[in-house]
Scaffold this motif. Structure first.
Motif, PDB file in Angstrom:
ATOM      1  N   TRP A  90       5.929  -1.597  -1.151  1.00 51.47           N
ATOM      2  CA  TRP A  90       5.350  -2.812  -1.733  1.00 51.47           C
ATOM      3  C   TRP A  90       4.184  -3.325  -0.901  1.00 51.47           C
ATOM      4  O   TRP A  90       3.181  -3.785  -1.453  1.00 51.47           O
ATOM      5  CB  TRP A  90       6.425  -3.882  -1.883  1.00 51.47           C
ATOM      6  CG  TRP A  90       7.591  -3.375  -2.638  1.00 51.47           C
ATOM      7  CD1 TRP A  90       8.865  -3.207  -2.184  1.00 51.47           C
ATOM      8  CD2 TRP A  90       7.598  -2.894  -3.990  1.00 51.47           C
ATOM      9  NE1 TRP A  90       9.648  -2.671  -3.161  1.00 51.47           N
ATOM     10  CE2 TRP A  90       8.903  -2.474  -4.284  1.00 51.47           C
ATOM     11  CE3 TRP A  90       6.629  -2.792  -4.977  1.00 51.47           C
ATOM     12  CZ2 TRP A  90       9.256  -1.955  -5.523  1.00 51.47           C
ATOM     13  CZ3 TRP A  90       6.991  -2.277  -6.206  1.00 51.47           C
ATOM     14  CH2 TRP A  90       8.290  -1.864  -6.473  1.00 51.47           C
ATOM     15  N   ALA A  98       0.225  -3.509  -2.010  1.00 52.47           N
ATOM     16  CA  ALA A  98      -0.640  -4.680  -1.807  1.00 52.47           C
ATOM     17  C   ALA A  98      -1.943  -4.271  -1.128  1.00 52.47           C
ATOM     18  O   ALA A  98      -3.027  -4.749  -1.501  1.00 52.47           O
ATOM     19  CB  ALA A  98       0.092  -5.735  -0.969  1.00 52.47           C
ATOM     20  N   VAL A 110      -4.162  -2.616  -3.722  1.00 57.24           N
ATOM     21  CA  VAL A 110      -4.778  -3.602  -4.623  1.00 57.24           C
ATOM     22  C   VAL A 110      -5.941  -4.304  -3.934  1.00 57.24           C
ATOM     23  O   VAL A 110      -7.017  -4.479  -4.524  1.00 57.24           O
ATOM     24  CB  VAL A 110      -3.724  -4.619  -5.122  1.00 57.24           C
ATOM     25  CG1 VAL A 110      -4.381  -5.791  -5.818  1.00 57.24           C
ATOM     26  CG2 VAL A 110      -2.734  -3.934  -6.045  1.00 57.24           C
ATOM     27  N   VAL A 111      -5.750  -4.690  -2.678  1.00 58.93           N
ATOM     28  CA  VAL A 111      -6.853  -5.312  -1.932  1.00 58.93           C
ATOM     29  C   VAL A 111      -7.992  -4.315  -1.752  1.00 58.93           C
ATOM     30  O   VAL A 111      -9.171  -4.679  -1.835  1.00 58.93           O
ATOM     31  CB  VAL A 111      -6.360  -5.871  -0.575  1.00 58.93           C
ATOM     32  CG1 VAL A 111      -7.521  -6.364   0.268  1.00 58.93           C
ATOM     33  CG2 VAL A 111      -5.367  -6.998  -0.797  1.00 58.93           C
ATOM     34  N   LEU A 133      -5.233 -12.617   1.034  1.00 51.95           N
ATOM     35  CA  LEU A 133      -4.817 -12.004  -0.219  1.00 51.95           C
ATOM     36  C   LEU A 133      -3.803 -10.889   0.030  1.00 51.95           C
ATOM     37  O   LEU A 133      -2.815 -10.752  -0.706  1.00 51.95           O
ATOM     38  CB  LEU A 133      -6.033 -11.459  -0.976  1.00 51.95           C
ATOM     39  CG  LEU A 133      -5.737 -10.847  -2.342  1.00 51.95           C
ATOM     40  CD1 LEU A 133      -5.183 -11.897  -3.286  1.00 51.95           C
ATOM     41  CD2 LEU A 133      -6.998 -10.234  -2.913  1.00 51.95           C
ATOM     42  N   LEU A 176      -0.128 -11.002  -1.563  1.00 53.08           N
ATOM     43  CA  LEU A 176       0.292  -9.908  -2.433  1.00 53.08           C
ATOM     44  C   LEU A 176       1.487  -9.158  -1.855  1.00 53.08           C
ATOM     45  O   LEU A 176       2.368  -8.716  -2.603  1.00 53.08           O
ATOM     46  CB  LEU A 176      -0.863  -8.943  -2.683  1.00 53.08           C
ATOM     47  CG  LEU A 176      -1.949  -9.419  -3.631  1.00 53.08           C
ATOM     48  CD1 LEU A 176      -3.077  -8.392  -3.711  1.00 53.08           C
ATOM     49  CD2 LEU A 176      -1.391  -9.700  -5.012  1.00 53.08           C
ATOM     50  N   SER A 177       1.532  -9.006  -0.542  1.00 54.93           N
ATOM     51  CA  SER A 177       2.678  -8.335   0.082  1.00 54.93           C
ATOM     52  C   SER A 177       3.967  -9.088  -0.215  1.00 54.93           C
ATOM     53  O   SER A 177       4.974  -8.493  -0.618  1.00 54.93           O
ATOM     54  CB  SER A 177       2.486  -8.219   1.590  1.00 54.93           C
ATOM     55  OG  SER A 177       1.422  -7.372   1.893  1.00 54.93           O
ATOM     56  N   VAL A 217       4.525 -11.296  -2.647  1.00 54.13           N
ATOM     57  CA  VAL A 217       4.792 -11.265  -4.091  1.00 54.13           C
ATOM     58  C   VAL A 217       5.342  -9.912  -4.509  1.00 54.13           C
ATOM     59  O   VAL A 217       6.329  -9.830  -5.264  1.00 54.13           O
ATOM     60  CB  VAL A 217       3.513 -11.616  -4.877  1.00 54.13           C
ATOM     61  CG1 VAL A 217       3.675 -11.329  -6.362  1.00 54.13           C
ATOM     62  CG2 VAL A 217       3.150 -13.078  -4.663  1.00 54.13           C
ATOM     63  N   PHE A 218       4.744  -8.829  -4.039  1.00 51.35           N
ATOM     64  CA  PHE A 218       5.209  -7.493  -4.420  1.00 51.35           C
ATOM     65  C   PHE A 218       6.609  -7.208  -3.881  1.00 51.35           C
ATOM     66  O   PHE A 218       7.432  -6.598  -4.561  1.00 51.35           O
ATOM     67  CB  PHE A 218       4.240  -6.418  -3.954  1.00 51.35           C
ATOM     68  CG  PHE A 218       2.973  -6.329  -4.764  1.00 51.35           C
ATOM     69  CD1 PHE A 218       2.727  -7.160  -5.830  1.00 51.35           C
ATOM     70  CD2 PHE A 218       2.022  -5.382  -4.456  1.00 51.35           C
ATOM     71  CE1 PHE A 218       1.566  -7.066  -6.579  1.00 51.35           C
ATOM     72  CE2 PHE A 218       0.854  -5.263  -5.193  1.00 51.35           C
ATOM     73  CZ  PHE A 218       0.627  -6.111  -6.259  1.00 51.35           C
TER      74      PHE A 218
END
Length: 152
Positions: free
Chosen positions: A35, A39, A42-43, A64, A68-69, A71-72
């Motif tokens: 995960w 992230a 995605v970044v 970010l 994202l880390s 959230v994922f």
């Protein structure tokens, strides 16, 4: 040295970090780094699009990435948590709970709320109302290693 590598790779540094984290998932037990690696990827994808933008600073990228880390990881944990999976033997590793409803004869009287019974091949500590030895009791619940009983 690390700074020079990040500067020379530019937006691809996030891709390298993501791939390294995904590869580390193969070595480290668990299902966690995938995960964080996702992230980073995605970044990295956003970096390819926004690298020249003045808004896309390293601070924003790290923020970010951190968001994202988290959230994922939370989404992955919820998705793969195993809720809703029913077992054909739900009491397999909960032996005390599997005895609920069974009856037995008190071997030792229940005095001050504690006594002993024998079920199958095992002696069990029981809790319940004070009762003399030889009384038939029914298991009503399990409390850790003890069984809670009542007169049958």
């Amino acid at each position: 040295m690390l700074h020079d590598l990040v500067v020379s790779l530019g937006p691809w540094s996030w891709w390298v970090l993501g791939i390294l984290l995904l590869a580390a998932e193969l070595i480290v037990p668990g299902f966690f780094l995938v995960w964080i690696g996702a992230a980073a990827v995605v970044v990295g994808a956003l970096s390819l699009l926004l690298w020249e933008a003045s808004l896309w600073s390293w601070q924003l990228q790290l923020l970010l990435f951190a968001i994202l880390s988290v959230v994922f990881v939370l989404a992955g944990r919820r998705f793969y948590s195993g809720r809703g999976h029913s077992s054909d033997e739900p009491l397999l590793n909960r032996r005390g709970e599997s005895l609920v409803g069974r009856t037995a004869t008190l071997h030792e009287p229940i005095a001050e709320g504690r006594g002993r019974i024998r079920l199958d091949d095992t002696w069990w500590s029981v809790m319940g109302p004070n009762l003399p030895a030889g009384t038939q009791v029914r298991v009503v619940s399990a409390a850790g290693r003890d069984l809670v009983v009542e007169a049958a």
